[in-house]
Write an enzyme that holds these catalytic residues in place. Structure first.
Site, PDB file in Angstrom:
ATOM      1  N   SER A  35       3.396  -4.859  -0.206  1.00  0.00           N
ATOM      2  CA  SER A  35       4.548  -4.093   0.071  1.00  0.00           C
ATOM      3  C   SER A  35       4.599  -3.048   1.037  1.00  0.00           C
ATOM      4  O   SER A  35       5.696  -2.487   1.388  1.00  0.00           O
ATOM      5  CB  SER A  35       5.359  -3.829  -1.286  1.00  0.00           C
ATOM      6  N   LYS A  41       4.612   3.650  -3.203  1.00  0.00           N
ATOM      7  CA  LYS A  41       5.477   3.475  -2.413  1.00  0.00           C
ATOM      8  C   LYS A  41       5.824   4.971  -1.933  1.00  0.00           C
ATOM      9  O   LYS A  41       5.454   5.877  -2.250  1.00  0.00           O
ATOM     10  CB  LYS A  41       7.061   3.332  -3.387  1.00  0.00           C
TER      11      LYS A  41
END
Length: 233
Positions: free
Chosen positions: A154, A192
């Site tokens: 991701s 993230k």
């Protein structure tokens, strides 16, 4: 390929030459790189000269010519062909090959590996210390550090690949734009990009195949900031 210190010195010399036409003194270089002695500068200068990035001109004091500058790796590059200092959305990242780490004469630092971190499908929260890796000190900042093995894709558009070892500076706060280790609901840990959106927190992937997660602050704990990557071939 260059170490971070080598790259910083090359950039400092190049910028000073552009500004004044005169290279910096060894004392100025030492202060700019926050080194304790000029011997470290001598080693860096020699390394840059051997790699063909600078040339010391004979019979002239402080005479250094920059021959070339390294090309920066693309933030979206997913290849595993060698490593140069990489740009991650404008911020100088630190990516080093574990099989080709260069020595600037400083002793490596043992950094504990605390398990795996999700950069994709959530996995369990941080585990206990399993082993340590030896990291060149120029890859680390101040404070306490640990490492996590990245699992998932991701964050590939930020140059973070599955299997990379993420070097984390332990911290409980973050600024918008930082890539962080976020613990959600005390149950799952993820890597993230952190952003504030009004009263909420956004955890953003760097891969369009994944969605941004918007959460209230009481569900998110920051456990550290990404400061570099250590990559195995």
């Amino acid at each position: 390929m260059l170490t971070r210190k080598q790259y910083e010195l090359l950039r400092f010399i190049s910028e000073r030459l552009k500004e004044s036409g005169v290279p910096p003194s060894f004392d100025e270089m030492k202060d700019a790189l926050d080194l304790r002695s000029k011997s470290g500068i001598h080693r860096l200068i020699t390394a840059l000269e051997e790699r063909g990035f600078i040339r010391r001109l004979p019979n002239r004091a402080r005479a250094i010519e920059v021959i070339k500058l390294p090309e920066l790796a693309s933030a979206g590059g997913n290849g595993r062909r060698g490593f140069t200092p990489s740009v991650i959305e404008g911020t100088l990242g630190k990516v080093r090959s574990s099989s080709a780490a260069q020595d600037d004469g400083e002793r490596p630092v043992a950094v504990p590996v605390m398990g795996r971190i999700a950069a994709g499908t959530p996995i369990e929260a941080l585990q206990t210390r399993s082993h340590t890796i030896s990291v060149p000190p120029d890859m680390l900042g101040s404070g306490e550090h640990y490492a996590l093995e990245v699992r998932g894709d991701s964050m590939v558009d930020a140059g973070i690949l599955d299997g990379d070892m993420a070097l984390i500076q332990r911290n409980e706060t973050a600024d918008t734009g930082d890539i962080v280790v976020a613990l959600i609901d005390d149950e799952e840990a993820t890597l993230k990009r952190f952003r504030r959106r009004g009263a909420s927190i956004a955890l953003e992937p760097a891969n369009t195949a994944y969605e941004v997660r918007i959460l209230p602050p009481n569900r998110v704990k920051i456990q550290g900031k990404l400061i570099g990557l250590y990559r195995k071939y």
